[in-house]
Design a protein around this motif. Sequence first.
Motif, short mmCIF file in Angstrom:
data_model
loop_
_atom_site.label_atom_id
_atom_site.label_comp_id
_atom_site.label_asym_id
_atom_site.label_seq_id
_atom_site.Cartn_x
_atom_site.Cartn_y
_atom_site.Cartn_z
N SER A 25 0.82 -1.22 0.00
CA SER A 25 0.00 0.00 0.00
C SER A 25 0.85 1.26 0.00
O SER A 25 0.48 2.26 -0.62
CB SER A 25 -0.96 0.00 1.19
N ASP A 26 2.01 1.23 0.66
CA ASP A 26 2.93 2.38 0.63
C ASP A 26 3.45 2.62 -0.78
O ASP A 26 3.52 3.76 -1.24
CB ASP A 26 4.13 2.16 1.56
N TRP A 27 3.85 1.53 -1.46
CA TRP A 27 4.38 1.67 -2.81
C TRP A 27 3.31 2.16 -3.78
O TRP A 27 3.57 2.98 -4.65
CB TRP A 27 4.97 0.34 -3.29
N LYS A 28 2.08 1.68 -3.60
CA LYS A 28 0.99 2.16 -4.45
C LYS A 28 0.74 3.64 -4.23
O LYS A 28 0.47 4.38 -5.17
CB LYS A 28 -0.29 1.36 -4.17
N ALA A 29 0.82 4.10 -3.00
CA ALA A 29 0.64 5.53 -2.70
C ALA A 29 1.72 6.37 -3.37
O ALA A 29 1.44 7.45 -3.89
CB ALA A 29 0.62 5.76 -1.19
N ILE A 30 2.94 5.85 -3.38
CA ILE A 30 4.04 6.57 -4.05
C ILE A 30 3.76 6.67 -5.54
O ILE A 30 3.92 7.74 -6.14
CB ILE A 30 5.39 5.87 -3.77
N VAL A 31 3.33 5.57 -6.14
CA VAL A 31 3.00 5.58 -7.57
C VAL A 31 1.90 6.59 -7.84
O VAL A 31 2.00 7.43 -8.74
CB VAL A 31 2.59 4.17 -8.05
N ARG A 32 0.85 6.54 -7.06
CA ARG A 32 -0.29 7.46 -7.26
C ARG A 32 0.12 8.92 -7.07
O ARG A 32 -0.43 9.81 -7.71
CB ARG A 32 -1.43 7.09 -6.33
N GLY A 33 1.09 9.16 -6.22
CA GLY A 33 1.59 10.51 -6.01
C GLY A 33 2.35 11.07 -7.20
O GLY A 33 2.62 12.27 -7.24
N HIS A 34 2.69 10.21 -8.14
CA HIS A 34 3.41 10.64 -9.34
C HIS A 34 2.52 10.67 -10.58
O HIS A 34 3.02 10.83 -11.69
CB HIS A 34 4.63 9.74 -9.57
N TYR A 35 1.21 10.50 -10.41
CA TYR A 35 0.28 10.64 -11.53
C TYR A 35 0.24 12.10 -11.94
O TYR A 35 0.40 12.98 -11.09
CB TYR A 35 -1.13 10.22 -11.13
N PRO A 36 -0.04 12.44 -13.16
CA PRO A 36 -0.12 11.52 -14.29
C PRO A 36 1.28 11.23 -14.82
O PRO A 36 2.12 12.12 -14.89
CB PRO A 36 -0.94 12.28 -15.33
N ALA A 37 1.51 10.01 -15.13
CA ALA A 37 2.78 9.58 -15.72
C ALA A 37 2.55 8.27 -16.43
O ALA A 37 1.63 7.52 -16.10
CB ALA A 37 3.85 9.42 -14.64
N ARG A 38 3.40 7.98 -17.37
CA ARG A 38 3.30 6.74 -18.13
C ARG A 38 3.90 5.59 -17.31
O ARG A 38 4.70 5.79 -16.41
CB ARG A 38 4.03 6.88 -19.46
N HIS A 39 3.46 4.39 -17.67
CA HIS A 39 3.91 3.17 -16.99
C HIS A 39 5.43 3.14 -16.85
O HIS A 39 5.96 2.95 -15.75
CB HIS A 39 3.40 1.95 -17.76
N GLY A 40 6.14 3.32 -17.95
CA GLY A 40 7.60 3.24 -17.93
C GLY A 40 8.24 4.28 -17.03
O GLY A 40 9.24 3.99 -16.35
N ALA A 41 7.68 5.47 -17.00
CA ALA A 41 8.22 6.52 -16.14
C ALA A 41 8.02 6.19 -14.66
O ALA A 41 8.89 6.46 -13.82
CB ALA A 41 7.58 7.87 -16.47
N LEU A 42 6.88 5.57 -14.35
CA LEU A 42 6.62 5.18 -12.97
C LEU A 42 7.54 4.05 -12.53
O LEU A 42 8.05 4.05 -11.40
CB LEU A 42 5.14 4.77 -12.82
N VAL A 43 7.77 3.10 -13.41
CA VAL A 43 8.72 2.01 -13.10
C VAL A 43 10.11 2.59 -12.87
O VAL A 43 10.78 2.25 -11.89
CB VAL A 43 8.74 0.96 -14.23
N ALA A 44 10.55 3.48 -13.76
CA ALA A 44 11.87 4.09 -13.63
C ALA A 44 11.99 4.87 -12.31
O ALA A 44 13.03 4.81 -11.64
CB ALA A 44 12.15 5.01 -14.81
N MET A 45 10.94 5.57 -11.91
CA MET A 45 10.95 6.33 -10.67
C MET A 45 11.15 5.40 -9.47
O MET A 45 11.97 5.67 -8.59
CB MET A 45 9.64 7.12 -10.53
N LEU A 46 10.41 4.29 -9.43
CA LEU A 46 10.57 3.35 -8.31
C LEU A 46 11.98 2.76 -8.27
O LEU A 46 12.55 2.57 -7.20
CB LEU A 46 9.53 2.23 -8.39
N LYS A 47 12.52 2.47 -9.44
CA LYS A 47 13.87 1.91 -9.51
C LYS A 47 14.92 2.95 -9.11
O LYS A 47 15.80 2.67 -8.29
CB LYS A 47 14.16 1.41 -10.92
N ASP A 48 14.84 4.14 -9.69
CA ASP A 48 15.86 5.16 -9.50
C ASP A 48 15.80 5.83 -8.12
O ASP A 48 16.83 6.07 -7.50
CB ASP A 48 15.76 6.25 -10.57
#
Length: 71
Positions: A25-48
């Motif tokens: 749920s924490d990781w999902k909140a981080i992803v949602r906090g970076h909307y709007p963004a494309r799938h690849g950009a969100l993956v890169a953000m979590l990795k980087d």
Amino acid sequence: MTAERIKGPASYFPSIEKTYGRPVSDWKAIVRGHYPARHGALVAMLKDEHGLGHGHANAIVAHTLAEDGLK
């Protein structure tokens, strides 16, 4: 009786929680906090920014986008 096997991105969730010490749920909140963004950009953000491996980051993003009807 056996429990139904979890399939798809959610099958990664136990490993993600164990490896990174935070609930999904924490990781999902981080992803949602970076909307709007494309799938690849969100993956890169979590990795980087958070050090997640590609498969784990991809699973979180895919599941979150699908849950929010964005995929």
